[in-house]
Design a protein around this motif. Structure first.
Motif, PDB file in Angstrom:
ATOM      1  N   GLN A 109       0.833  -1.198   0.000  1.00 12.48           N
ATOM      2  CA  GLN A 109       0.000   0.000   0.000  1.00 12.48           C
ATOM      3  C   GLN A 109       0.867   1.247   0.000  1.00 12.48           C
ATOM      4  OE1 GLN A 109      -2.856  -0.042   3.218  1.00 12.48           O
ATOM      5  NE2 GLN A 109      -3.365  -2.203   2.910  1.00 12.48           N
ATOM      6  N   GLY A 110       0.363   2.302  -0.638  1.00 18.42           N
ATOM      7  CA  GLY A 110       1.059   3.578  -0.626  1.00 18.42           C
ATOM      8  C   GLY A 110       1.186   4.111   0.785  1.00 18.42           C
ATOM      9  N   GLY A 111       2.323   4.668   1.110  1.00 15.22           N
ATOM     10  CA  GLY A 111       2.595   5.071   2.480  1.00 15.22           C
ATOM     11  C   GLY A 111       1.794   6.285   2.925  1.00 15.22           C
ATOM     12  N   ASP A 112       1.336   6.244   4.180  1.00 15.46           N
ATOM     13  CA  ASP A 112       0.747   7.436   4.795  1.00 15.46           C
ATOM     14  C   ASP A 112       1.819   8.480   5.069  1.00 15.46           C
ATOM     15  OD1 ASP A 112      -1.824   6.389   4.847  1.00 15.46           O
ATOM     16  OD2 ASP A 112      -1.497   5.393   6.768  1.00 15.46           O
ATOM     17  N   VAL A 113       3.062   8.015   5.199  1.00 18.60           N
ATOM     18  CA  VAL A 113       4.201   8.894   5.434  1.00 18.60           C
ATOM     19  C   VAL A 113       5.179   8.708   4.282  1.00 18.60           C
ATOM     20  CG1 VAL A 113       6.121   9.461   6.976  1.00 18.60           C
ATOM     21  CG2 VAL A 113       3.921   8.740   7.931  1.00 18.60           C
ATOM     22  N   LEU A 114       5.704   9.805   3.788  1.00 17.00           N
ATOM     23  CA  LEU A 114       6.708   9.790   2.724  1.00 17.00           C
ATOM     24  C   LEU A 114       7.944  10.514   3.233  1.00 17.00           C
ATOM     25  CD1 LEU A 114       7.687   9.387  -0.204  1.00 17.00           C
ATOM     26  CD2 LEU A 114       6.464  11.489  -0.812  1.00 17.00           C
ATOM     27  N   VAL A 115       9.097   9.841   3.158  1.00 17.89           N
ATOM     28  CA  VAL A 115      10.361  10.420   3.600  1.00 17.89           C
ATOM     29  C   VAL A 115      11.273  10.588   2.397  1.00 17.89           C
ATOM     30  CG1 VAL A 115      12.414  10.108   5.038  1.00 17.89           C
ATOM     31  CG2 VAL A 115      10.176   9.422   5.913  1.00 17.89           C
ATOM     32  N   PHE A 116      11.709  11.819   2.159  1.00 19.76           N
ATOM     33  CA  PHE A 116      12.743  12.086   1.166  1.00 19.76           C
ATOM     34  C   PHE A 116      14.091  12.032   1.876  1.00 19.76           C
ATOM     35  CE2 PHE A 116       9.941  14.800  -1.886  1.00 19.76           C
ATOM     36  CZ  PHE A 116       9.397  13.631  -2.403  1.00 19.76           C
ATOM     37  N   GLY A 117      14.969  11.129   1.430  1.00 21.55           N
ATOM     38  CA  GLY A 117      16.171  10.830   2.183  1.00 21.55           C
ATOM     39  C   GLY A 117      17.400  11.629   1.832  1.00 21.55           C
ATOM     40  N   GLY A 118      17.278  12.717   1.093  1.00 20.14           N
ATOM     41  CA  GLY A 118      18.446  13.538   0.796  1.00 20.14           C
ATOM     42  C   GLY A 118      18.586  13.830  -0.686  1.00 20.14           C
ATOM     43  N   ASP A 119      19.126  15.012  -1.003  1.00 24.81           N
ATOM     44  CA  ASP A 119      19.308  15.478  -2.384  1.00 24.81           C
ATOM     45  C   ASP A 119      17.986  15.412  -3.134  1.00 24.81           C
ATOM     46  OD1 ASP A 119      21.974  16.159  -2.141  1.00 24.81           O
ATOM     47  OD2 ASP A 119      22.696  14.203  -2.779  1.00 24.81           O
ATOM     48  N   GLN A 120      17.143  16.394  -2.832  1.00 28.41           N
ATOM     49  CA  GLN A 120      15.824  16.452  -3.462  1.00 28.41           C
ATOM     50  C   GLN A 120      15.842  17.116  -4.837  1.00 28.41           C
ATOM     51  OE1 GLN A 120      15.388  14.656  -0.320  1.00 28.41           O
ATOM     52  NE2 GLN A 120      15.724  16.766   0.340  1.00 28.41           N
ATOM     53  N   VAL A 121      16.992  17.643  -5.270  1.00 23.73           N
ATOM     54  CA  VAL A 121      17.035  18.306  -6.568  1.00 23.73           C
ATOM     55  C   VAL A 121      18.471  18.331  -7.074  1.00 23.73           C
ATOM     56  CG1 VAL A 121      17.437  20.655  -5.704  1.00 23.73           C
ATOM     57  CG2 VAL A 121      16.144  20.334  -7.826  1.00 23.73           C
ATOM     58  N   TYR A 122      18.619  18.376  -8.406  1.00 17.34           N
ATOM     59  CA  TYR A 122      19.927  18.466  -9.072  1.00 17.34           C
ATOM     60  C   TYR A 122      19.812  19.493 -10.204  1.00 17.34           C
ATOM     61  CZ  TYR A 122      21.062  14.094  -6.705  1.00 17.34           C
ATOM     62  OH  TYR A 122      21.300  13.134  -5.754  1.00 17.34           O
ATOM     63  N   PRO A 123      20.886  20.158 -10.600  1.00 13.88           N
ATOM     64  CA  PRO A 123      22.239  20.044 -10.036  1.00 13.88           C
ATOM     65  C   PRO A 123      22.458  20.900  -8.793  1.00 13.88           C
ATOM     66  CG  PRO A 123      22.268  21.518 -11.915  1.00 13.88           C
ATOM     67  CD  PRO A 123      20.863  20.996 -11.802  1.00 13.88           C
ATOM     68  N   THR A 124      21.720  22.035  -8.691  1.00 17.03           N
ATOM     69  CA  THR A 124      21.842  22.901  -7.530  1.00 17.03           C
ATOM     70  C   THR A 124      20.455  23.302  -7.057  1.00 17.03           C
ATOM     71  OG1 THR A 124      22.046  24.875  -8.928  1.00 17.03           O
ATOM     72  CG2 THR A 124      24.097  23.818  -8.223  1.00 17.03           C
ATOM     73  N   ALA A 125      20.356  23.671  -5.793  1.00 15.09           N
ATOM     74  CA  ALA A 125      19.064  24.013  -5.211  1.00 15.09           C
ATOM     75  C   ALA A 125      18.632  25.419  -5.607  1.00 15.09           C
ATOM     76  CB  ALA A 125      19.141  23.910  -3.689  1.00 15.09           C
ATOM     77  N   SER A 126      17.380  25.544  -6.042  1.00 15.77           N
ATOM     78  CA  SER A 126      16.752  26.839  -6.290  1.00 15.77           C
ATOM     79  C   SER A 126      15.255  26.585  -6.350  1.00 15.77           C
ATOM     80  CB  SER A 126      17.244  27.465  -7.597  1.00 15.77           C
ATOM     81  OG  SER A 126      16.755  26.758  -8.722  1.00 15.77           O
ATOM     82  N   VAL A 127      14.478  27.626  -6.186  1.00 17.02           N
ATOM     83  CA  VAL A 127      13.028  27.471  -6.218  1.00 17.02           C
ATOM     84  C   VAL A 127      12.574  26.902  -7.559  1.00 17.02           C
ATOM     85  CG1 VAL A 127      10.835  28.711  -6.137  1.00 17.02           C
ATOM     86  CG2 VAL A 127      12.658  29.301  -4.529  1.00 17.02           C
ATOM     87  N   ASP A 128      13.133  27.422  -8.653  1.00 19.28           N
ATOM     88  CA  ASP A 128      12.728  26.955  -9.980  1.00 19.28           C
ATOM     89  C   ASP A 128      13.088  25.489 -10.209  1.00 19.28           C
ATOM     90  OD1 ASP A 128      11.718  29.438 -10.565  1.00 19.28           O
ATOM     91  OD2 ASP A 128      13.514  30.128 -11.627  1.00 19.28           O
ATOM     92  N   GLU A 129      14.278  25.091  -9.783  1.00 18.54           N
ATOM     93  CA  GLU A 129      14.704  23.697  -9.984  1.00 18.54           C
ATOM     94  C   GLU A 129      13.851  22.746  -9.144  1.00 18.54           C
ATOM     95  OE1 GLU A 129      16.411  22.740 -12.288  1.00 18.54           O
ATOM     96  OE2 GLU A 129      18.196  23.924 -12.666  1.00 18.54           O
TER      97      GLU A 129
END
Length: 602
Positions: free
Chosen positions: A125-145
């Motif tokens: 079943q799809g989780g009630d909780v979702l954990v993002f374990g690091g590095d949510q975006v590439y190559p660098t962090a910005s609102v647009d990315e």
């Protein structure tokens, strides 16, 4: 942007969507050997490292952002006790659309049937909780990315009618590239979206789960360091735990692997911060260690059944699994499974022979470099005749000051680029040989360019010969330079176990994705389902607004594979934790205050 295709929804039975573009407006995989991307990421990394060392954002947030010691998920959204809980763990996402969206589709499904290697089907079943374990975006962090590479794919994948999961995120080094500003804005300000609900106020958190389980997410910044405020926070969390409680510890990096393959002299104290959390703060209650940063799946287990799992396949380019010295650990952890296998990983490395096809802009860079190396020498040769021996060309190169200066800079650059995990000698020898190979190639191309220009434009007009020589040098460098780089990376990784990041970032492989689905059952057992996708779809079509997400895989893409279990489910029982050495009142769990999601009391 590709041209749009108007779709007549009346001609598609059951379709309830307005005309859609022929392909989703997603980003392609990051081309890490694009000079522009390298320059931008390098500057961001340098600035972030400098600022991070001087002003640790976590210390300010600890004062300015009150957060409960834990978010209580022993109760459901209606306030009723949970008999069980499903949870999803996804790390290293937000790269190309195909890979990130393929994982998002599997994660957001309300029910997912998965076959294990024995052919047995497991319904999850799809989780009630979702954990993002690091590095949510590439190559660098910005609102647009973040919006284009992370938020947009998950919003498009969310099925209509399903309640968005509670999201908690662990920052990785790429999230820190803007000083954590965009990460905190997206994940730590209570922002809601179609894809998830957020609650955390800091970059680290604790979740109280049913049946005596806890999940802790840490922030180790760029220096692999747990700051004092964070240590105090987890010490207070540990005081809320009972003697028999067990912990799932989520870190952005797998320190248990990096201590083996990338030892850092003088950083033993920082490298042992996971051990400090485990032994001194949590009293060895940790049953499962989860981490990303390496973009593959790899599981180690010890005799007690404790797990150390890398699951960094949320969407970023694939990392190799055939590194030396990672099959076993001195403290008794032995490799149980990897995805892809070592043999597949070694075969994939051979794709570097086609380095230019994967990195055409790098070819432009080496074309210019080779032209700068040989153009002056070619002009000297053009002025003295149309026929030269290789010895005379070599002598001319030695006498040409500009060529010698460029040659020295090239060799030093290759030495700096060489992987240092085998020590200084490797950087000097391997980097020097790599640089010399480019110099020899440039010298041979200069010789050939001078001779061919005389044939193509004649020997009378030296200016036309010089221009022709420059163009020939650029064309030769465009092809030869990337090819030599690919051969160097292939030999470095498959023979010497070096340059794993460079050898696979150059390929930007979107396939072999993975994530973890976890279940805590009525008996207090934790079951881990490692989900893998061997080949993600490359073509998409508009989905039905009622029954499907925004985009679905095009059936014409016959090479795509369905999600499946990488190995049989891993069951972790509730074994009693050893006595703790830190903190008091660990048995007073019944008197500990219960904190609910969104409670801002600390």
């Amino acid at each position: 942007m590709s041209e749009t295709l108007t779709v007549d929804v009346k001609a598609i039975p059951g379709r309830g969507r307005a005309p859609q573009p022929a392909a989703p407006p997603g980003r392609k995989m990051v081309c890490w050997f694009d000079p522009g991307v390298l320059a931008k990421a390098g500057v961001k990394s340098l600035l972030s490292a400098t600022i991070g060392k001087q002003a640790d954002r976590r210390l300010l947030d600890a004062v300015a952002s009150p957060q409960p010691y834990f978010f209580d998920f022993t109760l459901d959204d209606a306030g009723r006790p949970r008999d069980e809980l499903w949870l999803d763990y996804v790390a290293d996402l937000g790269d190309g659309w195909d890979s990130t969206y393929a994982v998002a589709l599997a994660v957001t499904k309300s029910e997912l049937s998965l076959k294990d290697p024995t052919g047995t089907t497991h319904v999850t079943q799809g989780g009630d909780v979702l954990v993002f374990g690091g590095d949510q975006v590439y190559p660098t962090a910005s609102v647009d990315e973040y919006q284009a590479r992370t938020v947009r794919p998950y919003e498009a994948a969310m099925f209509h009618g399903r309640q968005p999961p509670h999201l908690f995120a662990v920052p990785g080094n790429h999230d820190w590239y803007d000083g954590l500003v965009s990460f905190l804005r997206l994940f730590c300000q209570g922002r809601q979206s179609k894809a998830w609900r957020t609650h955390q106020r800091r970059s680290y958190f604790a979740l109280k789960l049913p049946r005596g389980w806890w999940l802790l997410g840490t922030d180790m910044q760029l220096e692999s360091d747990v700051d004092a405020a964070q240590v105090e926070f987890f010490e207070n969390v540990a005081k809320k735990m009972g003697d028999g409680d067990r912990v799932i510890l989520c870190n952005a990096e797998p320190a248990w692997i990096y201590q083996q393959v990338k030892p850092h002299a003088g950083r033993e104290f920082l490298d042992n911060n996971i051990t400090f959390l485990e032994e001194m703060v949590l009293g060895k209650k940790v049953s499962v260690f989860l981490a990303g940063d390496l973009h593959h799946y790899r599981r180690h287990e010890n005799e007690e059944g404790r797990q150390k799992i890398v699951a960094g396949g949320g969407g970023a380019f694939l990392h190799p699994t055939h590194l030396p010295r990672v099959d076993s650990r001195p403290d008794g952890y032995v490799l149980q499974e990897s995805f892809p296998t070592r043999e597949v990983s070694q075969r994939l490395t051979w794709r570097n022979l086609g380095f230019l096809g994967h990195n055409p802009w790098f070819g432009v860079f080496t074309g210019i470099l080779y032209a700068l190396l040989g153009w002056g020498l070619a002009a000297d040769l053009n002025g003295t005749g149309t026929s030269h021996s290789f010895i005379s060309v070599l002598s001319g190169a030695i006498e040409n000051t500009g060529s010698m200066l460029m040659a020295a800079l090239l060799v030093m650059g290759m030495m700096a680029f060489a992987d240092g995990r085998r020590g200084v000698w490797w950087k000097r020898v391997a980097g020097g040989l790599h640089g010399v190979a480019h110099l020899v190639a440039a010298l041979l191309l200069t010789w050939a360019a001078s001779a061919l220009s005389g044939v193509l434009v004649g020997g009378g007009d030296s200016l036309r010969r010089d221009v022709c020589s420059g163009l020939l040098l650029f064309a030769g460098g465009f092809v030869v330079g990337p090819t030599l780089m690919g051969v160097y990376l292939l030999i470095s990784l498959n023979v010497f176990g070096c340059h794993p990041n460079e050898a696979f970032s150059s390929l930007a492989i979107p396939d072999w994705k993975n994530f973890l689905r976890l279940k805590i059952d009525r008996e207090g057992r934790l079951t881990l389902y490692p989900v893998g996708i061997r080949r993600v779809p490359r073509a998409w079509m508009a989905g039905d607004t009622v029954r499907e997400p925004e985009w679905v895989a095009d059936p014409k893409d016959g090479g795509a594979t369905a999600p499946e279990l990488i190995e049989k489910p891993i069951v972790v029982g509730r074994t009693k934790a050893p006595p703790t050495r830190v903190g008091k009142g660990r048995t007073e769990q019944s008197r500990a205050r219960a904190f609910v999601p969104g409670d801002a009391t600390s």
